[in-house]
Design an enzyme around this catalytic site. Structure first.
Site, short mmCIF file in Angstrom:
data_model
loop_
_atom_site.label_atom_id
_atom_site.label_comp_id
_atom_site.label_asym_id
_atom_site.label_seq_id
_atom_site.Cartn_x
_atom_site.Cartn_y
_atom_site.Cartn_z
N GLY A 14 21.52 -5.63 -21.55
CA GLY A 14 21.38 -4.47 -22.21
C GLY A 14 22.34 -4.31 -23.16
N ALA A 17 23.68 -4.38 -28.13
CA ALA A 17 23.06 -5.43 -28.59
C ALA A 17 21.67 -5.30 -27.97
CB ALA A 17 23.85 -6.83 -28.26
N SER A 40 21.66 -5.56 -15.48
CA SER A 40 21.99 -5.24 -14.44
C SER A 40 22.97 -3.90 -14.65
CB SER A 40 22.57 -6.28 -13.81
OG SER A 40 23.49 -5.88 -12.47
N VAL A 48 33.25 -2.02 -26.33
CA VAL A 48 34.46 -1.80 -27.17
C VAL A 48 34.25 -1.19 -28.39
CG1 VAL A 48 36.49 -3.01 -28.14
CG2 VAL A 48 35.79 -3.47 -25.76
N ALA A 51 33.24 1.99 -33.74
CA ALA A 51 33.22 2.23 -35.21
C ALA A 51 32.12 1.16 -35.89
CB ALA A 51 34.66 2.06 -35.83
N LYS A 79 32.67 8.46 -40.32
CA LYS A 79 33.71 7.66 -40.65
C LYS A 79 33.35 7.37 -42.24
CE LYS A 79 35.01 2.74 -39.96
NZ LYS A 79 34.77 1.51 -39.29
N LEU A 334 27.95 -10.35 -28.30
CA LEU A 334 28.74 -11.29 -28.01
C LEU A 334 28.49 -12.38 -27.55
CD1 LEU A 334 30.90 -8.52 -25.77
CD2 LEU A 334 31.37 -9.39 -28.18
N THR A 345 32.58 -4.75 -37.59
CA THR A 345 31.49 -5.61 -38.15
C THR A 345 30.63 -5.90 -36.88
OG1 THR A 345 32.85 -7.73 -37.92
CG2 THR A 345 32.54 -6.72 -39.92
N ILE A 347 28.72 -4.50 -34.39
CA ILE A 347 27.27 -3.92 -34.46
C ILE A 347 26.42 -4.29 -35.70
CG2 ILE A 347 26.28 -1.76 -34.37
CD1 ILE A 347 28.21 -0.63 -32.58
#
Length: 499
Positions: A14, A17, A40, A48, A51, A79, A334, A345, A347
């Site tokens: 989840g 991403a 889970s 993390v 931004a 931003k 990730l 960068t 997201i």
């Protein structure tokens, strides 16, 4: 005829991403494909990245998300750019602002006129010509700004938000679109014979979840892309040596700034991301030059507010999977790779990966040429972003061992070429698959102290008076535009109240 269309997509993991993937695919594919997300609550998400860059507005708009509702649900703020403090050397700072810098004159980009004005006595900062920079440091924002003549133009912006709340917001939206969520940890993965494609995953409960196509959003573990398919990883830590991050939230001590801060430290850098309800902080560092205890001490000594939780450590290896798409598994977030959050960068790479997937969406035949093209395009995007991040570290004048090592690193040839082209006569050109436009490269190059030896010769078509008058007019237009904007805090309160 046999129906060869993909009938089911399984998203593994989840977080930001996973729920970005599920929501976008559900919106794009409708009820033609069954989408199931397995996650889970025990594992949780890294969370993390808080931004973003302006492209996220296109993602939210495609999903049909109301921006005010989104800001309220995610405790978001605006931003306008990223301030880099002490990166070139202690006491030096600059803003990588979104949006344009000045305006071109004829066929010549603005920055050449700014360069031409310097030897003629105009010593104003490059950022005096950036509406975003002026608005950011004045703490002001509105979605549009009035220009000369009364015309309203949009103000380029992104968001700072709570990533966990964003995932929750997207989950609710995705489930309304028909996505089915399954709670559970994956115990094993079954591969089919003879091609080695993923057939199913088995949960701890014993449930078997089958699918035609799998999206791996399982984080650094890479449950499918790595643990099951052994795809391999390309290590970039020789270019981007930081390998740890300490994260901690703090209470706000002032109205949230409409920009992110990246503050250089002796063996890395500190982020500061102001949200409505708290400030996100972190220290990205290289463990070869500083211990974790020292890194925590440096971070906690430089916080602006009271800590709201204990610091937590994230370990990583900068780089990317050898393949982002392998067989019938595509990795995002990730699971696909990691480049530290220096330019926000992470997201965006999820978003661009999903956009690329839609353009190359497979059928059950999984044409290898389509997969190869996805991997080629995604690899180039990663490399361009990597080179942009390397520039921040390489072009420094700091004296600590870490920064000296960064300065002495053998950097990619494409980066050297781009820097030398700029150094000669200020030339900047967007490369294919480069996320960052010329204005971004310009600000970081100038901010890090790389100045051209000359400028475009066509600037000589203006007399000195015409040149200095052109620059003065632009400064006034930019300053007046920023001054007319409401306070950022007032904007956030009003928009969230109006949701």
């Amino acid at each position: 005829m046999t129906d060869n269309r993909i009938g089911s997509v399984v998203v593994v993991g989840g977080g930001t991403a996973g729920w970005m993937s599920a929501a976008l695919l559900a919106r794009a594919l409708g009820d033609t494909v069954r989408i199931r997300l397995v996650e889970s609550e025990e594992i949780g998400a890294v969370g993390v990245g808080e931004a973003t860059i302006p492209q996220i507005r296109h993602f939210n708009a495609f999903l049909g998300l109301d921006e005010n509702t989104f800001l309220a649900a995610t405790q978001g703020t605006i931003k306008l750019g990223i301030e880099f403090v002490d990166w070139r050397s202690p006491g030096q700072s600059y803003l990588h602002a979104f949006g344009d810098i000045g305006r071109p004159l004829g066929a010549v980009p603005f920055h050449h006129y700014w360069l031409a004005g310097r030897p003629k006595g105009d010593d104003h900062s490059l950022w005096d010509y950036s509406l975003n920079a002026r608005a950011a440091f004045a703490g002001r924002f509105d979605r549009t700004v009035r220009k000369a003549g009364g015309a309203a133009e949009p103000l380029t912006h992104a968001f700072q938000f709570d990533a966990a709340l964003y995932a929750r917001f997207l989950r609710a939206h995705a489930e309304r679109l028909g996505v089915v969520r399954t709670e559970g940890k994956i115990l094993s993965t079954a591969l089919r014979e003879p091609d080695g494609f993923v057939r199913s995953v088995t949960l701890e409960s014993g449930e078997v979840v089958e699918g035609d196509f799998f999206i791996d959003c399982s984080g650094f573990r890479g449950v499918l892309i790595e643990q099951a398919l052994k795809t391999g990883y390309e290590d970039w830590s020789d270019l981007l040596p930081c390998d740890r991050a300490i994260a901690v939230p703090t209470a706000n001590v002032e109205p949230p700034r409409p920009y992110t801060q990246a503050i250089a430290r002796p063996a890395g850098w500190q982020w500061r991301i102001p949200l409505q309800h708290r400030t996100g902080n972190g220290h990205v560092f290289c463990s070869r030059f500083i211990s974790e205890d020292e890194a925590v001490a440096q971070l906690t000594a430089n916080l602006e507010g009271e800590m709201l939780a204990e610091p937590r450590t994230l370990k990583f290896v900068t780089g990317r999977r050898n393949k982002f798409w392998n067989k019938n598994v595509l990795a995002l977030g990730l699971a696909s790779g990691f480049m530290e959050p220096l330019e926000s960068t992470s997201i965006h790479l999820i978003q661009s990966g999903l956009s690329r997937l839609l353009n190359l969406f497979p059928d059950k035949g999984f044409a290898q040429r389509d997969i190869d093209e996805y991997n080629r395009q995604t690899g180039l995007e990663y490399e361009r972003i990597r080179d942009f991040l390397v520039l921040h570290y390489w072009a420094n004048q700091r004296q600590e061992p870490f920064w000296k090592a960064c300065r002495e690193t053998a950097v990619p040839a494409d980066l050297i070429r781009k820097v030398e082209l700029f150094r000669a006569h200020g030339r900047l050109f967007k490369e294919p698959d480069d996320l960052f436009l010329e204005a971004s490269w310009l600000q970081v190059l100038v901010g890090q102290g790389i100045m051209p030896d000359g400028c475009h010769p066509m600037t000589g078509q203006l007399t000195d008076d015409q040149l200095l008058g052109f620059l003065a007019d632009l400064r006034k237009i930019t300053a007046d535009g920023a001054a007319a904007l409401p306070a950022h805090g007032d904007f956030i309160r009003q928009q969230c109240a109006a949701r």
